[in-house]
Design an enzyme around this catalytic site. Structure first.
Site, PDB file in Angstrom:
ATOM      1  CE  LYS A 232      68.585  62.168   9.656  1.00 54.80           C
ATOM      2  NZ  LYS A 232      68.784  62.958  10.883  1.00 54.80           N
ATOM      3  CD  GLU A 277      72.712  62.795  18.739  1.00 57.17           C
ATOM      4  OE1 GLU A 277      71.506  63.006  18.539  1.00 57.17           O
ATOM      5  OE2 GLU A 277      73.521  62.597  17.815  1.00 57.17           O
ATOM      6  CD  GLU A 325      71.499  65.069   8.657  1.00 55.14           C
ATOM      7  OE1 GLU A 325      72.149  64.329   9.422  1.00 55.14           O
ATOM      8  OE2 GLU A 325      72.005  65.678   7.700  1.00 55.14           O
ATOM      9  CD  GLU A 477      78.063  64.328   7.560  1.00 55.34           C
ATOM     10  OE1 GLU A 477      77.324  63.800   8.406  1.00 55.34           O
ATOM     11  OE2 GLU A 477      77.651  65.120   6.681  1.00 55.34           O
TER      12      GLU A 477
END
Length: 493
Positions: A232, A277, A325, A477
């Site tokens: 990733k 986050e 992910e 996105e």
């Protein structure tokens, strides 16, 4: 590391007498260096801190932001709770790979010398510092143009106002030797409230890599993953905005705190945003981290919007690409926290977090720090200082949510193909308190105001790329992730 009182530049300014530096309009007398200092005399700056309860905050999401007197705002606010600060009693700038360790050591020295009178005794009361740190150890920028740009900053404000639930407080911080600086109530009058200004017309333009070209960068990332080089990588892009008038961070914070109240609205040294986050919260020996990875855009202006949201949430929760992910991100956070914890809770499956612009797969990882004694000046039974929230943030950064897996390979690929100087985007931002407690988020849904032109700001967005990613979908996105800062600016895409 560079340390300076009141946000000034180290050294004796031109025109000031030797041993006296003028910062922020007040004189700071630097004690002469002496080899005959008495044993136990403090080395470094000494602060006097006083926290008292206050009850004059309205119960609104922007109550704290509304207290900020000018655009030089320090803020960490969520659901109307948190901290705001203004003025600079001390400022520490750090550089390169040692930016976290140097800042943490400087903070511990400040704590050793500080005299604190705290009538509230809650996380965020007493002595606190706000901080913001660069994503990477190195900058791909032009070193000849900006050779000494700091990659980390800790700022101790002169005034802090905080709220936690039903309790609110005010902290004033004075630097010993700052002979002419006002103290107590007089300190508040030293920062008169200036009217909040709007940015006016805002023009958006492509950043380092244009929107039309960015899918090719994503495609390269996918190709490298498919060769087995890594699993990733998180790739980011920027958009530059130019406003008609100088940007007032209070205007941006107010709009973000109202519309994105489930996020942590922040402002530190020109870095402003509303991050969903939480990298780490450390409080009385307990730690928590909210991990986000896996995203789907919400649809607005459609019939049966609630039903559409439920459908898209279910789609996200079943997406093998997004679940993969997310698993990488959770695994990296759990592995980084494990050495510090005697026990941990890592949920087996994520939940769907609904935000105004997007939905995320989210997991709250929690733990109990090893060998901790709660309270100020915590020390492990081993005799070593307990880890501060800043040192925990350093251990967690960069997580797979903003870098990739494996970390070293992902960071190398970002440097190679991204074509962007992230600066402090996707780096830790937040605050640290006197007992080592604190909260640090990841600087997402954010922008950086230019230090040389207050009308200029860079907006950032990034996406996690795995083998099943689609470049055009990732571009869409990234557009969704730019929405919060575009909204704050009142700018149309």
């Amino acid at each position: 590391m560079i340390a300076s009182p009141s946000g000034g530049t180290p050294g004796t300014p031109t025109g000031s007498p030797s041993g006296t530096s003028v910062y922020d309009g007040w004189a700071v007398e630097t004690p002469p260096v002496s080899d005959e200092a008495p044993p136990g005399a403090p080395h470094g700056p000494q602060l006097v801190v006083r926290t008292v309860a206050t009850d004059d905050l309205p119960d609104t999401p922007t109550a704290l932001v509304d207290r900020l007197p000018d655009t030089h705002a320090l803020a960490w606010v969520r659901h109307g709770d948190g901290l705001v600060g203004w003025g600079e009693a001390l400022r520490f700038e750090t550089f390169g790979p040692g930016r976290f360790a140097d800042a943490d050591e400087a903070w511990r020295q400040v704590l050793d010398n500080a005299v604190v009178h705290d009538d509230v005794n809650l996380p965020g009361s007493g002595l606190v510092a706000f901080g913001s740190f660069a994503f990477d150890d190195v900058s791909p920028g032009d070193e000849s143009e900006d050779p000494a740009r700091a990659s980390g900053v800790l700022i101790v404000p002169r005034v802090v106002v905080g709220r936690r639930g039903e309790k609110a407080w005010m902290t004033t911080i004075s630097l010993v030797g700052d002979r002419s600086a006002p103290v107590g109530e007089d300190l508040l009058w030293a920062y008169p409230h200036q009217p909040v200004t709007e940015p006016g017309r805002v023009v958006l333009a492509d950043g380092a890599v244009g929107a039309a070209d960015w899918p090719a960068v994503v495609a390269e990332g996918i190709a490298r993953i498919q060769t087995g080089e890594l699993e990733k990588v998180v790739l980011a892009r920027d958009v530059v905005a130019t406003a008609e008038h100088p940007l007032d961070t209070r205007h941006l914070l107010g709009r973000l705190a109202s519309a994105y109240d489930a996020c942590w609205a922040f402002s530190v040294d020109g870095m402003v945003g509303a991050t969903p986050e939480l990298l780490v919260r450390s409080e009385k020996g307990l730690v928590a981290s909210r991990v986000l990875a896996g995203t789907i855009r919400r649809e607005h202006g459609v019939a049966d919007a609630d039903d559409a949201d439920l459908l898209r949430a279910a789609q996200l929760a079943r997406s093998s690409k997004d679940l993969e992910e997310h698993e990488f991100a959770v695994r990296s956070v759990a592995a980084a926290l494990e050495p510090f914890c005697s026990s941990m809770n890592v949920p087996e499956a994520p939940f769907v977090l609904h935000l105004p612009n997007v939905m995320h797969l989210a997991t709250d990882v929690t733990g109990v720090l090893t060998d901790q004694h709660a309270g100020s000046g915590a020390v492990a039974r081993s005799g070593r200082p307990a880890p501060s929230s800043l040192s925990l943030a350093a251990a967690l950064h960069p997580s797979a949510a903003v870098c990739g897996t494996p970390t070293t390979a992902a960071r190398s690929l970002i440097r190679e193909i991204e074509g962007l100087d992230r600066a402090r985007y996707a780096g830790p931002v937040g605050w640290v308190g006197a007992g080592g407690d604190g909260e640090w988020g990841i600087a997402l849904r954010s922008a950086e105001i230019s230090a040389t032109d207050p009308r200029h700001i860079r907006l950032f967005a990034g996406c996690g790329i795995v083998a099943a990613s689609d470049p055009e979908a990732e571009l869409a996105e990234s557009e969704a992730k730019l929405e919060p800062m575009r909204y704050a600016l009142g700018a149309q895409p």
